[in-house]
Scaffold this motif. Structure first.
Motif, mmCIF file in Angstrom:
data_model
loop_
_atom_site.group_PDB
_atom_site.id
_atom_site.type_symbol
_atom_site.label_atom_id
_atom_site.label_comp_id
_atom_site.label_asym_id
_atom_site.label_seq_id
_atom_site.Cartn_x
_atom_site.Cartn_y
_atom_site.Cartn_z
ATOM 1 N N ALA A 328 0.817 -1.215 0.000
ATOM 2 C CA ALA A 328 0.000 0.000 0.000
ATOM 3 C C ALA A 328 0.854 1.270 0.000
ATOM 4 C CB ALA A 328 -0.940 -0.005 1.204
ATOM 5 N N GLY A 329 2.183 1.113 -0.005
ATOM 6 C CA GLY A 329 3.071 2.267 -0.013
ATOM 7 C C GLY A 329 3.339 2.856 1.354
ATOM 8 N N GLU A 330 2.895 2.156 2.395
ATOM 9 C CA GLU A 330 3.099 2.629 3.765
ATOM 10 C C GLU A 330 4.390 2.021 4.290
ATOM 11 O OE1 GLU A 330 -1.718 2.801 4.509
ATOM 12 O OE2 GLU A 330 -0.570 0.994 4.954
ATOM 13 N N MET A 331 5.463 2.796 4.262
ATOM 14 C CA MET A 331 6.774 2.277 4.623
ATOM 15 C C MET A 331 7.636 3.364 5.229
ATOM 16 S SD MET A 331 8.127 1.637 0.712
ATOM 17 C CE MET A 331 6.627 0.806 0.238
ATOM 18 N N THR A 332 8.711 2.951 5.882
ATOM 19 C CA THR A 332 9.591 3.866 6.593
ATOM 20 C C THR A 332 10.523 4.602 5.621
ATOM 21 O OG1 THR A 332 10.983 1.926 7.020
ATOM 22 C CG2 THR A 332 9.515 2.640 8.798
ATOM 23 N N PRO A 333 11.183 5.680 6.099
ATOM 24 C CA PRO A 333 11.971 6.521 5.182
ATOM 25 C C PRO A 333 13.079 5.800 4.428
ATOM 26 C CG PRO A 333 11.531 7.709 7.214
ATOM 27 C CD PRO A 333 11.031 6.313 7.425
ATOM 28 N N ASP A 334 13.696 4.773 5.010
ATOM 29 C CA ASP A 334 14.786 4.090 4.310
ATOM 30 C C ASP A 334 14.299 3.382 3.059
ATOM 31 O OD1 ASP A 334 13.464 2.251 6.167
ATOM 32 O OD2 ASP A 334 14.945 0.785 5.508
ATOM 33 N N LEU A 335 12.990 3.110 2.988
ATOM 34 C CA LEU A 335 12.399 2.459 1.818
ATOM 35 C C LEU A 335 11.748 3.475 0.879
ATOM 36 C CD1 LEU A 335 10.740 -0.652 3.531
ATOM 37 C CD2 LEU A 335 12.999 -0.486 2.462
ATOM 38 N N GLY A 336 11.908 4.746 1.195
ATOM 39 C CA GLY A 336 11.328 5.783 0.353
ATOM 40 C C GLY A 336 9.990 6.307 0.825
#
Length: 355
Positions: A328-336
């Motif tokens: 869903a695109g909900e990810m932490t900053p290291d993954l963008g």
């Protein structure tokens, strides 16, 4: 009786990512109808400050009575001087409980940017010997200096340990795509990694249903970059496994995805392959994916050990919610992404609840 699991938060980002993994596993346990008791144990800098020891005797006594536990990262380089140069807490635990097998998966998650779009492999790393100075001497360190300008290292490869880890690799392959690649450097380290290769092929005879081949470690590194999707299970010695697993994790998207489980025949420890990242500690931006997946692996191990499908169901529930969240695109900053550590965990728990 509930399943009792030790929880050691550790240092740096550990107190942020370990509670996230525990909360997600607790929610999944409800769906699996599995009663889990989490046993908090002291470890790391906080244990030094309160108990004067990074791994207090009371913690080890408690681990003696537990089948499995979650270990957060440790930042031993930041400990007071009197504790530097000693075995790290993780090393003490590995040696005490004979955790000889280190399983390190690498796969691309939907929605996560990656260098390679086709990785789904498992690196089976021998965890008790090799060139690691803390693991190969009965007394003292495997590194020593006969003069101030000469440093030597002792590398140990034994047939018993090599055959033992090979069996782990072939058993894992039977549950996957039935393909094992033996990674070595027998063209140069003829006696040591040559012995490792020979032992793996000896074990392969007991698994006629599994395809086996081999690669030199330098070629393996290049092949992971070029066509990682062609491989299933890699089995290798300690140092090679450490390096290749970090490479595979970065190819899959980030070292923050690098899950890991350390096992013996009767004990298991979930531990992300990455470190404590003290530079981002307390900023709510650490990636907990590696430890979440490591925790799922812990329940897979328990399910296999005790033939209990509830552990498998719990692990599958965690993975489904984790994958859906990343997709869903909900990810932490290291993954963008821009999702904080705690919020990321909440989103996964919400999806578990919706199931």
């Amino acid at each position: 009786m509930p399943l009792r699991i030790g929880v050691l938060d550790g240092d740096g980002i550990g107190p942020e990512i370990v509670p996230v993994a525990v909360d997600i596993a607790t929610a999944a346990a409800t769906h699996a109808d599995l009663d889990v008791e989490w046993v908090p144990l002291a470890m790391g800098r906080s244990a030094i400050d309160t108990l004067g020891d990074p791994l207090p005797p009371a913690t080890l006594d408690a681990l003696d009575d537990l089948d499995c536990w979650i270990l957060g990262p440790h930042d031993s380089a930041g400990y007071p001087d009197q504790f530097r140069g000693q075995l790290t807490p993780g090393a003490v635990i590995r040696k005490r409980y004979g955790l000889y097998s280190n399983l390190r998966p690498a796969r691309v998650y939907p929605g996560v940017p990656s260098v390679s779009g086709a990785i789904d492999l498992l690196i089976v790393r021998e965890n008790s010997e090799g060139l690691y100075a803390d693991r190969n001497m009965a007394v003292g360190s495997g590194e020593f200096m006969p003069t101030p300008d000469v440093a030597l290292a002792v590398g140990v490869i034994t047939r018993a340990a090599s055959e033992r880890i090979a069996r782990v690799a072939f058993e894992q392959a039977r549950r996957r795509k039935k393909h094992v690649t033996v990674v070595h450097k027998a063209n140069v380290l003829t006696m040591t990694t040559g012995l490792f290769r020979a032992a793996c092929y000896d074990v392969a005879g007991d698994y006629p249903d599994v395809t086996v081949d081999e690669e030199h470690v330098d070629a393996m590194a290049a092949l992971l970059v070029r066509r990682a999707g062609d491989f299933d299970v890699l089995v290798t010695e300690n140092l090679f496994g450490d390096i290749l697993s970090d490479l595979a994790a970065e190819l899959a998207g980030s070292l923050g995805l690098a899950a890991s489980i350390n096992t013996s025949d009767c004990k298991a420890m979930a531990q992300a392959a990455h470190g404590a990242a003290p530079d981002i500690a307390g900023r709510d931006c650490a990636n907990p994916v590696a430890l979440i997946e490591s925790t799922a692996m812990l329940f897979d191990w328990w399910a296999q050990q005790f033939d209990d499908d509830r552990g498998r169901d719990l692990a599958a529930t965690i993975r489904a919610a984790l994958t859906a969240t990343l997709d869903a695109g909900e990810m932490t900053p290291d993954l963008g992404g821009s999702t904080g550590t705690a919020e990321f965990g909440r989103l996964i728990r919400t999806r578990i609840g919706a199931r």
